[in-house]
Scaffold this motif. Structure first.
Motif, short mmCIF file in Angstrom:
data_model
loop_
_atom_site.label_atom_id
_atom_site.label_comp_id
_atom_site.label_asym_id
_atom_site.label_seq_id
_atom_site.Cartn_x
_atom_site.Cartn_y
_atom_site.Cartn_z
N LYS A 6 0.77 -1.36 0.07
CA LYS A 6 0.32 0.26 -0.06
C LYS A 6 0.94 0.95 0.14
N LYS A 7 1.81 1.36 0.96
CA LYS A 7 2.91 2.36 0.73
C LYS A 7 4.16 2.52 -0.51
N ALA A 41 0.19 -3.68 4.35
CA ALA A 41 -0.70 -3.05 3.79
C ALA A 41 -1.29 -2.42 4.67
N TYR A 43 -4.53 -1.32 7.68
CA TYR A 43 -6.20 0.13 7.52
C TYR A 43 -6.74 0.33 8.82
N PRO A 71 -5.18 -1.81 -2.34
CA PRO A 71 -6.35 -0.68 -2.33
C PRO A 71 -6.56 -0.09 -1.56
N GLU A 72 -6.39 1.60 -2.02
CA GLU A 72 -6.45 1.63 -0.65
C GLU A 72 -8.08 2.28 -0.03
N LYS A 73 -7.85 3.56 0.78
CA LYS A 73 -9.02 3.21 2.01
C LYS A 73 -10.76 4.17 0.58
N GLU A 74 -10.27 4.50 0.00
CA GLU A 74 -11.27 5.24 -1.20
C GLU A 74 -11.80 3.26 -1.73
N GLN A 75 -11.44 2.97 -1.76
CA GLN A 75 -11.77 1.37 -2.95
C GLN A 75 -12.22 0.94 -1.70
#
Length: 101
Positions: A6-7, A41, A43, A71-75
């Motif tokens: 994620k990073k 990742a 979250y 995936p990013e937070k929005e996804q």
């Protein structure tokens, strides 16, 4: 198949990964074949981490050999909202119940 953390600071080769798991309420780690655990990742909640893990599992299950970006937070939020959508009749009507007491 490869996973991008994620990073965007690590590429994980799935051929050298024994398992992927959630630790410490929202942290997803990969256990490599050499025994090392590396974070891939993090979250805000365990539910978000579980959703991300499901998305990864679906990608693996599809036999898609493409690179998977965690995936990013929005996804994640979009996926959670999509999962909560309830089924509605095509015409927007409830099924009529016949009978009674």
């Amino acid at each position: 198949m490869f996973i991008i953390s994620k990073k965007l600071d690590a590429i994980i080769n799935m051929d050298l990964t024994n398992e992927i798991f959630i630790r410490e309420s929202g942290l997803i780690k990969a256990k490599l074949s050499d025994g090392n655990n590396i974070p891939i990742a993090e979250y805000d909640s365990e539910k978000e981490a579980q959703t991300a893990l499901k998305m990864l599992a679906n990608h693996i299950n599809s036999n898609n050999k493409a690179i998977f970006f965690m995936p990013e937070k929005e996804q994640i939020k979009a996926q959670i909202i999509h999962q909560k959508e309830q089924w509605h009749h095509a015409e927007g009507k409830k099924a009529k119940g016949h009978g009674g007491s």
